[in-house]
Structure formats: structure tokens, C-alpha cells
Scaffold this motif. Structure first.
Motif, PDB file in Angstrom:
ATOM      1  N   GLY A 105       9.184 -41.734 -16.824  1.00 49.96           N
ATOM      2  CA  GLY A 105      10.220 -40.706 -16.745  1.00 49.96           C
ATOM      3  C   GLY A 105      10.304 -40.171 -15.508  1.00 49.96           C
ATOM      4  O   GLY A 105       9.209 -40.272 -14.780  1.00 49.96           O
ATOM      5  N   ALA A 106      11.266 -39.175 -15.067  1.00 47.68           N
ATOM      6  CA  ALA A 106      11.210 -38.479 -13.954  1.00 47.68           C
ATOM      7  C   ALA A 106      10.401 -37.183 -14.078  1.00 47.68           C
ATOM      8  O   ALA A 106      10.089 -36.932 -14.987  1.00 47.68           O
ATOM      9  N   LYS A 107       9.721 -37.019 -12.866  1.00 52.05           N
ATOM     10  CA  LYS A 107       8.874 -35.625 -12.729  1.00 52.05           C
ATOM     11  C   LYS A 107       9.615 -34.979 -11.703  1.00 52.05           C
ATOM     12  O   LYS A 107      10.125 -35.323 -10.569  1.00 52.05           O
ATOM     13  N   PHE A 108       9.389 -33.615 -11.845  1.00 49.04           N
ATOM     14  CA  PHE A 108       9.812 -32.778 -10.692  1.00 49.04           C
ATOM     15  C   PHE A 108       8.905 -31.552 -10.681  1.00 49.04           C
ATOM     16  O   PHE A 108       8.169 -31.384 -11.315  1.00 49.04           O
ATOM     17  N   ILE A 109       8.980 -31.140  -9.233  1.00 44.77           N
ATOM     18  CA  ILE A 109       7.928 -30.115  -8.663  1.00 44.77           C
ATOM     19  C   ILE A 109       8.630 -28.905  -8.419  1.00 44.77           C
ATOM     20  O   ILE A 109       9.764 -28.875  -7.824  1.00 44.77           O
ATOM     21  N   GLU A 110       8.305 -27.895  -8.926  1.00 47.58           N
ATOM     22  CA  GLU A 110       8.698 -26.524  -8.675  1.00 47.58           C
ATOM     23  C   GLU A 110       7.436 -25.754  -8.059  1.00 47.58           C
ATOM     24  O   GLU A 110       6.398 -25.838  -8.349  1.00 47.58           O
ATOM     25  N   ILE A 111       8.006 -25.191  -6.907  1.00 50.41           N
ATOM     26  CA  ILE A 111       7.318 -24.272  -5.902  1.00 50.41           C
ATOM     27  C   ILE A 111       7.499 -22.923  -6.153  1.00 50.41           C
ATOM     28  O   ILE A 111       8.726 -22.602  -5.975  1.00 50.41           O
ATOM     29  N   GLU A 112       6.545 -22.077  -6.119  1.00 44.73           N
ATOM     30  CA  GLU A 112       6.794 -20.576  -6.201  1.00 44.73           C
ATOM     31  C   GLU A 112       5.934 -19.761  -5.191  1.00 44.73           C
ATOM     32  O   GLU A 112       4.956 -20.383  -5.123  1.00 44.73           O
ATOM     33  N   ALA A 113       6.256 -18.640  -4.677  1.00 42.27           N
ATOM     34  CA  ALA A 113       5.303 -18.188  -3.615  1.00 42.27           C
ATOM     35  C   ALA A 113       5.110 -16.995  -3.898  1.00 42.27           C
ATOM     36  O   ALA A 113       6.167 -16.070  -4.459  1.00 42.27           O
ATOM     37  N   ASN A 114       3.989 -16.305  -3.782  1.00 39.08           N
ATOM     38  CA  ASN A 114       3.794 -14.996  -3.932  1.00 39.08           C
ATOM     39  C   ASN A 114       3.208 -14.231  -2.694  1.00 39.08           C
ATOM     40  O   ASN A 114       2.213 -14.743  -2.149  1.00 39.08           O
ATOM     41  N   PHE A 115       4.008 -13.212  -2.065  1.00 39.73           N
ATOM     42  CA  PHE A 115       3.675 -12.762  -0.739  1.00 39.73           C
ATOM     43  C   PHE A 115       2.890 -11.368  -1.062  1.00 39.73           C
ATOM     44  O   PHE A 115       2.778 -10.555  -0.208  1.00 39.73           O
ATOM     45  N   GLY A 116       2.597 -11.107  -2.213  1.00 37.05           N
ATOM     46  CA  GLY A 116       1.994  -9.925  -2.845  1.00 37.05           C
ATOM     47  C   GLY A 116       2.650  -9.014  -3.822  1.00 37.05           C
ATOM     48  O   GLY A 116       2.092  -8.017  -4.151  1.00 37.05           O
ATOM     49  N   SER A 117       3.843  -9.217  -4.116  1.00 33.58           N
ATOM     50  CA  SER A 117       4.672  -8.634  -5.329  1.00 33.58           C
ATOM     51  C   SER A 117       5.224  -9.432  -6.361  1.00 33.58           C
ATOM     52  O   SER A 117       6.199  -9.199  -6.966  1.00 33.58           O
ATOM     53  N   GLY A 118       4.341 -10.275  -6.763  1.00 33.02           N
ATOM     54  CA  GLY A 118       4.796 -11.633  -7.733  1.00 33.02           C
ATOM     55  C   GLY A 118       5.366 -12.737  -7.275  1.00 33.02           C
ATOM     56  O   GLY A 118       5.798 -12.823  -6.086  1.00 33.02           O
ATOM     57  N   PHE A 119       5.296 -13.961  -8.164  1.00 32.40           N
ATOM     58  CA  PHE A 119       5.927 -15.297  -7.686  1.00 32.40           C
ATOM     59  C   PHE A 119       7.465 -15.196  -7.355  1.00 32.40           C
ATOM     60  O   PHE A 119       7.958 -14.478  -8.411  1.00 32.40           O
ATOM     61  N   LEU A 120       7.765 -15.693  -6.389  1.00 27.05           N
ATOM     62  CA  LEU A 120       9.365 -15.903  -6.191  1.00 27.05           C
ATOM     63  C   LEU A 120       9.668 -17.214  -6.073  1.00 27.05           C
ATOM     64  O   LEU A 120       8.922 -18.065  -5.531  1.00 27.05           O
ATOM     65  N   ALA A 121      10.611 -17.810  -6.856  1.00 28.19           N
ATOM     66  CA  ALA A 121      11.168 -19.257  -7.111  1.00 28.19           C
ATOM     67  C   ALA A 121      11.507 -19.665  -5.574  1.00 28.19           C
ATOM     68  O   ALA A 121      12.325 -19.199  -5.000  1.00 28.19           O
ATOM     69  N   MET A 122      11.112 -20.839  -5.264  1.00 26.34           N
ATOM     70  CA  MET A 122      11.296 -21.312  -3.745  1.00 26.34           C
ATOM     71  C   MET A 122      12.035 -22.646  -3.976  1.00 26.34           C
ATOM     72  O   MET A 122      12.752 -23.212  -3.026  1.00 26.34           O
TER      73      MET A 122
END
Length: 133
Positions: A105-122
Motif C-alpha cells: 500500500g501507499a506510504k506518506f511522509i509528514e514533515i514538521e519543524a520546530n524553531f523553538g516554540s513547538g512543531f509546525l506542520a510543513m
């Protein structure tokens, strides 16, 4: 005549070794894959020489499907805001990279970034196979 038999035996042995080696090398999946991104600020400008924490999550079936793997990387951008990661080589949060059923089946990659105040969805993208030699 004896030299021809020896030569023939060496050719068959070499062919068998090549076949076994190539067969086993195609059966193994890589234990990591490369990921690159340009890290930008809110204005869209690249963030040079900045430290960022990146969380990569592999979902099964859809962009919001079951989490099968998650890891975290701490990276420093280069002068152009570029980071280079090896997904499968970060700090493990959830799952086991070597047991991901890539062919099921299909696979998806989710990327999140944290610049110091919590993870943000990218963003989340489907992983597609890329042939290589």
C-alpha cells in the motif's frame, strides 16, 4: 584440452557468484532515504545557519493514515537554508524503520519543524518509488 575445461569451470563459477550476489542485493531494501528541504522564515526567505528540529512521520495508506514510523532530527541549515536528512537514521520516536511494509500500500511522509516554540506542520506527501542502479 585441460586448459579449456579449467577456463569453462572458472566461467561457470564466476557466473554463479555474480548471480547470487546480484540476486541478494536486489532483495534488500535500503534502511534510510535522503530528504532535503530549504528552511524559510515567515517572509519566505531562506534561514541560513539556523538550528531546527525536524520530525518525520511515515503514515500508512493515506496522508492521515496509521502512524507506522516517526523520528526526530536536529539539523543546522547551510548558507542557503538547506538541510539534508537521512530518514531512517534519526532519533527514533515510534516504530521500526526496517519493518515498514513498503510494498503493502501507499506510504506518506509528514514533515514538521520546530524553531523553538513547538512543531509546525510543513506538509505531507506520498512517497513514490524511484528506480536506481
Amino acid at each position: 584440452m585441460k586448459n579449456k575445461k579449467i577456463f569453462f569451470a572458472v566461467c561457470i563459477l564466476a557466473s554463479a557468484i555474480c548471480h547470487v550476489t546480484s540476486s541478494s542485493s536486489f532483495a534488500q531494501a535500503p534502511q534510510a532515504f535522503k530528504y532535503q528541504s530549504i528552511i524559510r522564515n515567515a517572509a519566505g526567505n531562506p534561514m541560513a545557519t539556523q538550528t531546527v528540529t525536524v520530525r518525520a512521520t511515515i503514515h500508512d495508506g493515506s496522508a492521515t493514515g496509521t502512524l507506522v514510523y516517526q523520528e526526530v532530527h536536529v539539523a543546522t541549515t547551510n548558507q542557503f537554508g538547506l538541510i539534508n536528512l537521512s530518514i531512517g537514521g534519526g532519533t527514533l520516536v515510534l516504530g521500526n524503520f526496517s519493518t515498514i511494509a513498503w510494498g503493502a500500500g501507499a506510504k506518506f511522509i509528514e514533515i514538521e519543524a520546530n524553531f523553538g516554540s513547538g512543531f509546525l506542520a510543513m506538509g505531507t506527501s506520498q512517497l513514490l518509488s524511484v528506480p536506481y542502479a
